[in-house]
Design a protein around this motif. Structure first.
Motif, PDB file in Angstrom:
ATOM      1  N   PRO A  49       2.307  59.670 -36.427  1.00 40.32           N
ATOM      2  CA  PRO A  49       2.195  58.221 -36.654  1.00 40.32           C
ATOM      3  C   PRO A  49       0.937  57.885 -37.454  1.00 40.32           C
ATOM      4  CG  PRO A  49       1.579  58.760 -34.407  1.00 40.32           C
ATOM      5  CD  PRO A  49       2.094  60.028 -35.032  1.00 40.32           C
ATOM      6  N   GLN A  50       1.081  57.007 -38.447  1.00 42.01           N
ATOM      7  CA  GLN A  50      -0.028  56.599 -39.314  1.00 42.01           C
ATOM      8  C   GLN A  50      -0.039  55.081 -39.437  1.00 42.01           C
ATOM      9  OE1 GLN A  50      -2.282  58.839 -40.747  1.00 42.01           O
ATOM     10  NE2 GLN A  50      -1.213  60.262 -39.381  1.00 42.01           N
ATOM     11  N   LEU A  51      -1.115  54.467 -38.970  1.00 39.29           N
ATOM     12  CA  LEU A  51      -1.271  53.022 -39.006  1.00 39.29           C
ATOM     13  C   LEU A  51      -1.668  52.565 -40.401  1.00 39.29           C
ATOM     14  CD1 LEU A  51      -1.286  50.484 -37.194  1.00 39.29           C
ATOM     15  CD2 LEU A  51      -3.722  50.905 -36.818  1.00 39.29           C
ATOM     16  N   SER A  52      -1.010  51.523 -40.910  1.00 32.98           N
ATOM     17  CA  SER A  52      -1.346  50.988 -42.231  1.00 32.98           C
ATOM     18  C   SER A  52      -2.747  50.379 -42.197  1.00 32.98           C
ATOM     19  CB  SER A  52      -0.314  49.935 -42.660  1.00 32.98           C
ATOM     20  OG  SER A  52      -0.350  48.818 -41.796  1.00 32.98           O
ATOM     21  N   ASP A  54      -3.857  47.493 -42.976  1.00 31.24           N
ATOM     22  CA  ASP A  54      -3.909  46.129 -42.434  1.00 31.24           C
ATOM     23  C   ASP A  54      -3.485  46.078 -40.964  1.00 31.24           C
ATOM     24  OD1 ASP A  54      -1.142  46.409 -42.505  1.00 31.24           O
ATOM     25  OD2 ASP A  54      -0.825  44.817 -43.982  1.00 31.24           O
ATOM     26  N   GLY A  55      -3.062  47.229 -40.424  1.00 31.09           N
ATOM     27  CA  GLY A  55      -2.683  47.307 -39.015  1.00 31.09           C
ATOM     28  C   GLY A  55      -1.311  46.758 -38.685  1.00 31.09           C
ATOM     29  N   LYS A  56      -0.526  46.384 -39.680  1.00 31.98           N
ATOM     30  CA  LYS A  56       0.770  45.757 -39.425  1.00 31.98           C
ATOM     31  C   LYS A  56       1.929  46.735 -39.304  1.00 31.98           C
ATOM     32  CE  LYS A  56      -0.451  41.377 -41.562  1.00 31.98           C
ATOM     33  NZ  LYS A  56      -0.161  40.408 -42.624  1.00 31.98           N
ATOM     34  N   TRP A  57       1.773  47.945 -39.845  1.00 28.26           N
ATOM     35  CA  TRP A  57       2.876  48.903 -39.874  1.00 28.26           C
ATOM     36  C   TRP A  57       2.425  50.274 -39.385  1.00 28.26           C
ATOM     37  CZ3 TRP A  57       7.703  47.350 -40.885  1.00 28.26           C
ATOM     38  CH2 TRP A  57       7.866  46.126 -41.525  1.00 28.26           C
ATOM     39  N   VAL A  58       3.363  51.023 -38.882  1.00 29.59           N
ATOM     40  CA  VAL A  58       3.147  52.418 -38.530  1.00 29.59           C
ATOM     41  C   VAL A  58       4.195  53.239 -39.278  1.00 29.59           C
ATOM     42  CG1 VAL A  58       3.100  54.150 -36.696  1.00 29.59           C
ATOM     43  CG2 VAL A  58       2.293  51.825 -36.230  1.00 29.59           C
ATOM     44  N   ALA A  59       3.717  54.180 -40.092  1.00 32.41           N
ATOM     45  CA  ALA A  59       4.614  55.140 -40.737  1.00 32.41           C
ATOM     46  C   ALA A  59       4.678  56.358 -39.821  1.00 32.41           C
ATOM     47  CB  ALA A  59       4.074  55.535 -42.114  1.00 32.41           C
ATOM     48  N   PHE A  60       5.845  56.930 -39.657  1.00 30.45           N
ATOM     49  CA  PHE A  60       5.983  58.119 -38.811  1.00 30.45           C
ATOM     50  C   PHE A  60       7.117  58.987 -39.330  1.00 30.45           C
ATOM     51  CE2 PHE A  60       8.713  54.912 -36.927  1.00 30.45           C
ATOM     52  CZ  PHE A  60       9.850  55.600 -36.527  1.00 30.45           C
ATOM     53  N   VAL A  61       7.181  60.205 -38.838  1.00 25.83           N
ATOM     54  CA  VAL A  61       8.213  61.155 -39.248  1.00 25.83           C
ATOM     55  C   VAL A  61       9.237  61.276 -38.124  1.00 25.83           C
ATOM     56  CG1 VAL A  61       8.677  63.538 -39.944  1.00 25.83           C
ATOM     57  CG2 VAL A  61       6.567  62.406 -40.681  1.00 25.83           C
ATOM     58  N   ILE A  76      10.737  59.811 -43.377  1.00 29.28           N
ATOM     59  CA  ILE A  76       9.644  58.916 -43.018  1.00 29.28           C
ATOM     60  C   ILE A  76      10.239  57.549 -42.703  1.00 29.28           C
ATOM     61  CG2 ILE A  76       7.517  57.820 -43.820  1.00 29.28           C
ATOM     62  CD1 ILE A  76       7.180  60.383 -45.592  1.00 29.28           C
ATOM     63  N   TRP A  77       9.764  56.980 -41.623  1.00 32.28           N
ATOM     64  CA  TRP A  77      10.209  55.676 -41.156  1.00 32.28           C
ATOM     65  C   TRP A  77       9.002  54.760 -41.035  1.00 32.28           C
ATOM     66  CZ3 TRP A  77      15.178  54.239 -38.968  1.00 32.28           C
ATOM     67  CH2 TRP A  77      16.160  55.232 -39.138  1.00 32.28           C
ATOM     68  N   LEU A  78       9.250  53.452 -41.025  1.00 33.05           N
ATOM     69  CA  LEU A  78       8.221  52.439 -40.779  1.00 33.05           C
ATOM     70  C   LEU A  78       8.663  51.560 -39.633  1.00 33.05           C
ATOM     71  CD1 LEU A  78       7.382  51.147 -44.383  1.00 33.05           C
ATOM     72  CD2 LEU A  78       6.112  52.798 -43.026  1.00 33.05           C
ATOM     73  N   ARG A  97       7.582  64.555 -45.095  1.00 27.95           N
ATOM     74  CA  ARG A  97       6.673  64.549 -43.945  1.00 27.95           C
ATOM     75  C   ARG A  97       5.242  64.250 -44.380  1.00 27.95           C
ATOM     76  NH1 ARG A  97       6.901  71.148 -43.135  1.00 27.95           N
ATOM     77  NH2 ARG A  97       5.395  71.593 -44.770  1.00 27.95           N
ATOM     78  N   HIS A  98       4.365  64.104 -43.409  1.00 22.06           N
ATOM     79  CA  HIS A  98       2.925  63.905 -43.596  1.00 22.06           C
ATOM     80  C   HIS A  98       2.633  62.613 -44.385  1.00 22.06           C
ATOM     81  CE1 HIS A  98      -1.036  65.685 -43.047  1.00 22.06           C
ATOM     82  NE2 HIS A  98      -1.354  65.256 -44.254  1.00 22.06           N
ATOM     83  N   PRO A  99       3.104  61.451 -43.908  1.00 20.91           N
ATOM     84  CA  PRO A  99       2.834  60.201 -44.630  1.00 20.91           C
ATOM     85  C   PRO A  99       1.362  59.801 -44.518  1.00 20.91           C
ATOM     86  CG  PRO A  99       3.859  59.721 -42.524  1.00 20.91           C
ATOM     87  CD  PRO A  99       3.854  61.228 -42.673  1.00 20.91           C
ATOM     88  N   ARG A 100       0.809  59.307 -45.620  1.00 21.60           N
ATOM     89  CA  ARG A 100      -0.569  58.824 -45.629  1.00 21.60           C
ATOM     90  C   ARG A 100      -0.644  57.564 -46.477  1.00 21.60           C
ATOM     91  NH1 ARG A 100      -0.337  61.648 -41.964  1.00 21.60           N
ATOM     92  NH2 ARG A 100      -1.701  63.340 -41.347  1.00 21.60           N
ATOM     93  N   TRP A 101      -1.117  56.479 -45.863  1.00 25.61           N
ATOM     94  CA  TRP A 101      -1.230  55.180 -46.530  1.00 25.61           C
ATOM     95  C   TRP A 101      -2.336  55.185 -47.569  1.00 25.61           C
ATOM     96  CZ3 TRP A 101       2.082  51.193 -45.688  1.00 25.61           C
ATOM     97  CH2 TRP A 101       2.861  51.224 -44.519  1.00 25.61           C
ATOM     98  N   SER A 102      -2.122  54.485 -48.673  1.00 28.06           N
ATOM     99  CA  SER A 102      -3.195  54.255 -49.641  1.00 28.06           C
ATOM    100  C   SER A 102      -4.174  53.250 -49.021  1.00 28.06           C
ATOM    101  CB  SER A 102      -2.632  53.701 -50.954  1.00 28.06           C
ATOM    102  OG  SER A 102      -1.998  52.453 -50.736  1.00 28.06           O
TER     103      SER A 102
END
Length: 168
Positions: A49-52, A54-61, A76-78, A97-102
């Motif tokens: 899980p990766q928090l965006s 702005d804290g509004k979204w979580v990207a996960f596998v 990858i899902w949000l 896999r391995h999502p990372r937010w800009s």
């Protein structure tokens, strides 16, 4: 932000630990059977899980195992961090896999083997603009953004014996 992380942790704790126990207990009460290996093959796995920013979204596998073909598929899902409906960001029959937010939260880096070997890709937060960023023979993994969002770093295998330059 600390409170947001706590909310996210509680949500994933529920999804990963409480929901399967409740469902498993409910099924056990109905069928009175033990968990079997087939149950594990049917279970989808949530990870990374990766928090965006702005804290509004979580990207996960989300990974599904296909026993008959002896393969798995990861996409990858949000999901909104405040709760709500998850939506699929990538949909390819291999491993995303391995999502990372800009840093600005507009793009997501991920690694995929959709063209045979693991390379780094990027997409916008809607999943509509997927671009392959690397084409390295030794593959590219675990990409991260620089703090200013202008560069990325990633891991790739290096074979000094095949290099034209001395390894130091």
């Amino acid at each position: 932000m600390h409170t947001l992380f706590q909310k996210m942790f509680k949500y994933f704790a529920f999804v990963l630990f409480i929901a399967p126990v409740w469902t498993g207990g409910h099924l056990a009460a109905q069928h009175q059977r033990r968990m079997e290996i087939e149950d594990l093959f049917r279970a989808k796995r949530v990870s990374d899980p990766q928090l965006s920013p702005d804290g509004k979204w979580v990207a996960f596998v989300l990974t599904a195992v296909h026993k008959d073909s002896n393969k798995s598929n990861s996409d990858i899902w949000l999901i909104p961090s405040a709760g709500g409906e998850a939506r699929q960001l990538t949909n390819f029959p291999k491993q995303d896999r391995h999502p990372r937010w800009s840093p600005d939260g507009k793009s997501i880096l991920f690694e995929s083997n959709r063209n045979g070997e693991f390379q780094i890709y990027s997409t916008n937060a809607e999943g509509s603009d997927v671009k392959q960023l690397t084409t390295i023979a030794t593959e590219a993994n675990q990409a991260i953004w620089s703090p200013d969002g202008k560069s990325i770093a990633f891991v790739s295998t290096v074979f000094p014996e095949f290099s034209d330059k001395p390894y130091q």
